[in-house]
Design a protein around this motif. Structure first.
Motif, PDB file in Angstrom:
ATOM      1  N   ALA A 248       0.824  -1.207   0.000  1.00 10.01           N
ATOM      2  CA  ALA A 248       0.000   0.000   0.000  1.00 10.01           C
ATOM      3  C   ALA A 248       0.858   1.255   0.000  1.00 10.01           C
ATOM      4  O   ALA A 248       0.523   2.250  -0.658  1.00 10.01           O
ATOM      5  N   ARG A 293       0.506  -0.244 -11.558  1.00  7.07           N
ATOM      6  CA  ARG A 293      -0.415  -0.430 -10.442  1.00  7.07           C
ATOM      7  C   ARG A 293      -1.674  -1.196 -10.868  1.00  7.07           C
ATOM      8  O   ARG A 293      -2.042  -1.202 -12.035  1.00  7.07           O
ATOM      9  N   ASP A 294      -2.318  -1.793  -9.880  1.00  4.63           N
ATOM     10  CA  ASP A 294      -3.552  -2.542 -10.118  1.00  4.63           C
ATOM     11  C   ASP A 294      -4.564  -1.638 -10.822  1.00  4.63           C
ATOM     12  O   ASP A 294      -4.993  -0.631 -10.267  1.00  4.63           O
ATOM     13  N   ALA A 296      -7.622  -2.007 -11.370  1.00  2.00           N
ATOM     14  CA  ALA A 296      -8.955  -2.000 -10.767  1.00  2.00           C
ATOM     15  C   ALA A 296      -9.086  -0.949  -9.679  1.00  2.00           C
ATOM     16  O   ALA A 296     -10.154  -0.381  -9.463  1.00  2.00           O
ATOM     17  N   THR A 297      -7.962  -0.676  -8.984  1.00  2.00           N
ATOM     18  CA  THR A 297      -8.009   0.276  -7.875  1.00  2.00           C
ATOM     19  C   THR A 297      -7.140   1.496  -8.101  1.00  2.00           C
ATOM     20  O   THR A 297      -7.364   2.532  -7.481  1.00  2.00           O
ATOM     21  N   GLY A 298      -6.151   1.376  -8.968  1.00  2.00           N
ATOM     22  CA  GLY A 298      -5.215   2.473  -9.178  1.00  2.00           C
ATOM     23  C   GLY A 298      -4.341   2.750  -7.979  1.00  2.00           C
ATOM     24  O   GLY A 298      -3.697   3.803  -7.905  1.00  2.00           O
ATOM     25  N   SER A 299      -4.301   1.829  -7.030  1.00  2.00           N
ATOM     26  CA  SER A 299      -3.535   2.037  -5.803  1.00  2.00           C
ATOM     27  C   SER A 299      -2.462   0.973  -5.668  1.00  2.00           C
ATOM     28  O   SER A 299      -2.419  -0.001  -6.420  1.00  2.00           O
ATOM     29  N   GLY A 300      -1.635   1.166  -4.675  1.00  5.11           N
ATOM     30  CA  GLY A 300      -0.572   0.208  -4.420  1.00  5.11           C
ATOM     31  C   GLY A 300       0.686   0.541  -5.193  1.00  5.11           C
ATOM     32  O   GLY A 300       0.655   1.238  -6.216  1.00  5.11           O
TER      33      GLY A 300
END
Length: 330
Positions: A248, A293-294, A296-300
């Protein structure tokens, strides 16, 4: 549960297992110091073994040291020890990455101990893998292993997989012409034969694997464009199985956690009959790393790209002698 005294022999065996971990260019950027009186080990980074152009911020160095810490945890659990680790315990000493205390000894083995048979079997394989699919149940177990260490593991498909492959290939092309990265590669690759201890670190030519001749597997060419006598060329898989390991946040503590998660995934993969290698080139270029980055979430923050599959295991590569990596104090 009974008390047990930590001995030099036990410490040496634990650290020997820890140092089988993978690291960028097999630089092995770790040192251990044991304080027998308090049953404590310190894991320190070794700045002399940094790879400055390829890893200017030390992210990959922390990943490698985190992987060594995971192996230490697995070996300790196998021997019945309960291990407590504090990451980055001294804000004034950035080279002290973890303080580890062996707190108990008993007849029962922790769950991590089940991974022990893979510690010395896991080797990076730079050979072609089969096109065989990895069962969904195995993928789920690998993802759970990453979650247990505070990381996420996803297997990109479709356009996302294509994006990962293309960005890795772009990075590989850049690396070939980048003078600094080429210097790193030259420093940490060498000739040699299996189990030749004249060079105790780095990637020897016998571990380069064949030169890629077709296929979409994103392979790093450790030859750096130079000819290697007797090295074959062959086709690699057209449908590579890649896994993105993410955290994260993107701090040194997260890098250490990612290294532990990475090694836990790799040890479990080894026990499941999978071979593995790394496709980290795109992570070495900030503009190529961010879009991974993922979707689906645009995070990480992607910390490592793993290549997994059914294929030949890689050969063992040199390891530094214990006298170079371990100090023991009363």
């Amino acid at each position: 549960m009974s008390t047990h005294t930590l001995t030099r022999e036990t410490v040496t065996a634990l650290v020997h297992n820890a140092t089988t971990a993978p690291s960028v260019h097999n630089a092995q950027p770790w040192r251990f110091r044991c304080f027998l009186g308090t049953s404590t080990l310190h894991l320190r980074s070794d700045p002399q073994r940094a790879v400055p152009h390829t890893d200017p911020h030390g992210r990959a160095l922390h990943l490698g040291c985190g992987a060594a810490l995971m192996n230490l945890r697995v070996a300790a659990a196998h021997e019945g020890w309960h291990l407590e680790a504090r990451l980055l315990p001294d804000p004034w000493d950035s080279e002290l990455l973890a303080a580890v205390r062996l707190t108990a000894f008993g007849s029962g083995k922790e769950a991590l101990g089940a991974l022990y048979p893979a510690v010395r079997r896991r080797h990076t394989s730079r050979y072609p893998f089969e096109e065989t699919e990895i069962p969904e149940a195995v993928r789920s177990e690998l993802a759970e292993a990453a979650r247990d260490e505070g990381a996420a593991l996803i297997f990109p498909t479709g356009w996302h997989l294509q994006e990962v492959v293309e960005r890795t290939q772009e990075a590989e092309s850049r690396n070939v012409t980048d003078r600094g990265i080429s210097e790193d590669l030259k420093q940490w690759t060498h000739g040699g034969v299996p189990f030749d201890h004249t060079a105790a670190a780095g990637v020897p030519e016998y571990a380069f694997g064949p030169r890629r001749l077709g296929g979409r597997a994103p392979m790093r060419d450790f030859a750096g464009g130079r000819a290697v006598s007797g090295r074959a060329a062959t086709a690699f898989e057209h449908h590579p199985h890649l896994a993105l390991l993410s955290t994260a946040l993107d701090r040194p503590e997260d890098w250490l956690r990612a290294g532990q998660a990475m090694e836990r995934v790799l040890l479990l993969a080894t026990l499941k009959g999978l071979s593995s290698s790394f496709a980290a080139q795109a992570l070495e270029w900030p503009d190529l790393r961010r879009p991974l980055r993922d979707p689906a979430t645009g995070s990480g923050h992607v910390q490592m790209i793993l290549r997994l599959g059914y294929g030949p295991p890689g050969p063992a590569t040199p390891r530094r002698p214990m006298g170079d990596v371990l100090d023991i104090e009363p």
